[in-house]
Each structure stands twice: as structure tokens, then as C-alpha cells.
Design a protein around this motif. Sequence first.
Motif, PDB file in Angstrom:
ATOM      1  N   VAL A 233     -33.992  15.728  24.385  1.00 41.11           N
ATOM      2  CA  VAL A 233     -33.852  16.648  23.253  1.00 41.11           C
ATOM      3  C   VAL A 233     -35.234  17.094  22.784  1.00 41.11           C
ATOM      4  O   VAL A 233     -36.137  16.274  22.628  1.00 41.11           O
ATOM      5  CB  VAL A 233     -33.078  15.987  22.092  1.00 41.11           C
TER       6      VAL A 233
ATOM      7  N   LEU B 170     -21.994  22.073  23.239  1.00 45.64           N
ATOM      8  CA  LEU B 170     -22.066  20.657  23.602  1.00 45.64           C
ATOM      9  C   LEU B 170     -21.108  20.306  24.735  1.00 45.64           C
ATOM     10  O   LEU B 170     -21.375  19.397  25.515  1.00 45.64           O
ATOM     11  CB  LEU B 170     -21.797  19.791  22.369  1.00 45.64           C
TER      12      LEU B 170
ATOM     13  N   THR C 207     -29.128  23.325  27.110  1.00 47.58           N
ATOM     14  CA  THR C 207     -28.326  23.824  25.999  1.00 47.58           C
ATOM     15  C   THR C 207     -29.264  24.216  24.864  1.00 47.58           C
ATOM     16  O   THR C 207     -30.064  23.404  24.404  1.00 47.58           O
ATOM     17  CB  THR C 207     -27.325  22.751  25.512  1.00 47.58           C
TER      18      THR C 207
ATOM     19  N   ILE D 248     -23.262  16.038  14.861  1.00 47.36           N
ATOM     20  CA  ILE D 248     -24.179  16.718  15.781  1.00 47.36           C
ATOM     21  C   ILE D 248     -25.433  15.882  16.008  1.00 47.36           C
ATOM     22  O   ILE D 248     -25.923  15.747  17.132  1.00 47.36           O
ATOM     23  CB  ILE D 248     -24.552  18.120  15.246  1.00 47.36           C
TER      24      ILE D 248
ATOM     25  N   LEU E  33     -26.823  14.363  19.546  1.00 51.68           N
ATOM     26  CA  LEU E  33     -28.175  14.606  20.050  1.00 51.68           C
ATOM     27  C   LEU E  33     -28.943  13.308  20.269  1.00 51.68           C
ATOM     28  O   LEU E  33     -29.736  13.205  21.218  1.00 51.68           O
ATOM     29  CB  LEU E  33     -28.937  15.522  19.081  1.00 51.68           C
TER      30      LEU E  33
ATOM     31  N   ALA F 268     -27.803  12.210  23.523  1.00 53.27           N
ATOM     32  CA  ALA F 268     -28.284  13.141  24.552  1.00 53.27           C
ATOM     33  C   ALA F 268     -29.754  12.905  24.874  1.00 53.27           C
ATOM     34  O   ALA F 268     -30.212  13.206  25.981  1.00 53.27           O
ATOM     35  CB  ALA F 268     -28.076  14.579  24.083  1.00 53.27           C
ATOM     36  N   ALA F 269     -30.488  12.363  23.924  1.00 55.29           N
ATOM     37  CA  ALA F 269     -31.922  12.119  24.122  1.00 55.29           C
ATOM     38  C   ALA F 269     -32.189  11.204  25.309  1.00 55.29           C
ATOM     39  O   ALA F 269     -33.279  11.227  25.891  1.00 55.29           O
ATOM     40  CB  ALA F 269     -32.532  11.528  22.852  1.00 55.29           C
TER      41      ALA F 269
ATOM     42  N   TRP G 163     -31.662  19.576  25.855  1.00 51.41           N
ATOM     43  CA  TRP G 163     -31.141  20.264  24.674  1.00 51.41           C
ATOM     44  C   TRP G 163     -32.348  20.707  23.861  1.00 51.41           C
ATOM     45  O   TRP G 163     -33.222  19.891  23.535  1.00 51.41           O
ATOM     46  CB  TRP G 163     -30.271  19.330  23.834  1.00 51.41           C
TER      47      TRP G 163
ATOM     48  N   VAL H 182     -33.504  22.466  20.360  1.00 56.45           N
ATOM     49  CA  VAL H 182     -33.038  22.785  19.010  1.00 56.45           C
ATOM     50  C   VAL H 182     -34.125  23.569  18.286  1.00 56.45           C
ATOM     51  O   VAL H 182     -35.234  23.076  18.097  1.00 56.45           O
ATOM     52  CB  VAL H 182     -32.714  21.499  18.222  1.00 56.45           C
TER      53      VAL H 182
ATOM     54  N   VAL I  25     -33.307  11.712  15.535  1.00 57.08           N
ATOM     55  CA  VAL I  25     -33.109  12.055  16.942  1.00 57.08           C
ATOM     56  C   VAL I  25     -34.416  11.795  17.688  1.00 57.08           C
ATOM     57  O   VAL I  25     -35.457  12.352  17.329  1.00 57.08           O
ATOM     58  CB  VAL I  25     -32.717  13.543  17.119  1.00 57.08           C
TER      59      VAL I  25
END
Length: 197
Positions: free
Chosen positions: A35, A139, A146, A163, A167, A170-171, A178, A180, A189
Motif C-alpha cells: 500500500v 477492492l 488498485t 477500508i 488496506l 493488503a499491505a 494499492w 491511495v 496502515v
Amino acid sequence: MSSSSHTVIETSALSGGPGAQPLIHNLTHSWTAGVHAICGDEGTGKTTLLRLLAGDLAPMAGSVTVPTGGVFWMDLKGPEHDPTTVEACWADLRKHWPDWDEALLQDLAETLDMDKHRHKRLEMLSTGSRRKVMLIAALASGAAVTLLDQPFVSLDRISIRTILDFLAEAAEHTSRAWIVADYEVPTDVPLASVLNL
């Protein structure tokens, strides 16, 4: 910071923007798995950079090297999306993303309280619910990259927490990224990088 070093998407001397003067100028940067945050004030080019990475905006100079798993970018704010139902929006996207995660979509739709809105047109939704339609699709897409543009705007606390939790998990991913874009770095995160514009 994430320990992954696998480059997923990168730019080389990238310049571009929607006007005559490029907001993004000569940017050479790479994003690894995990992320990432792109931060900056209003008008610094956060959305422009995401659009350039997605191929939604053609660069004036330089290039973007994208992965085979694709780059997910979606903007549902325009009136052209108003007549589309939530379910039709997701069904159309499902066709284009081979790694689409239907179980994740169902889970997020339930957690973000969107099940009851599936058959509504986007014009009938609040700003927050309309944003949730995009976030759930993003997602669930299974894309290699993404892109999330200010994902927390107009969301309630439970949705923001959902969310952020996603994340945080997802890290740890080893092959997907991802990115952001927001005014500030997302909290709680583990980030692989922060790019300040």
C-alpha cells in the motif's frame, strides 16, 4: 514500511495534466507491492497522477509501465453514470476483471451496508453510498494495481474502519499494489511508500 521490493508499476519522466500546463512534471517513480500513499494539497495533481497511471489521461511526455494484471481506476461522480444501478455497475466491471473476487464483494457489500441499495440507480444514492459502490468494486477487482482517490470522503466511521482494515491486510501482499491519493497519509496502515506532490 513494507519490506517488499517487487516493482508493480512505474513511471519514466512522466508529465501530464488536463490543461496546457502539466500538473505532473518529469516524474520518474516506481511502486512496489503493498500500500502506497500519494499526498498533497488541493490542485497539486493527485487525481491527475492516478488518471495518468490508469491510462485515463494520456501523458504529454514520458511513459507508464503497467503490469499484466491491469490497473483499476474508476470515477463514478459524472452524471453519465446516474441511470446505472449498483448491481449493473458491478456486473459490467465483473466481466473485465478475470481475478474478480465475488466473495469479497458480497462481504464488503454487507459490511458497508450496500446490499439494500443493489437495485437502486446511482443518482438515487448519497455521495457516501455512491463512493462505496466504487470502493467495493475497486477492492474486489483483483487488479494488480488498485488506485483509490480520496477513499474516505463522505464515509461513516464504520466504513472508514473497514477500508483501513482491508488496506492494513493488503499491505502484506507480495504481488499487488494499492495506491491511495489523499490530503494526508492514511492512519493505521503500514505503507510501502509516501509520495508528496
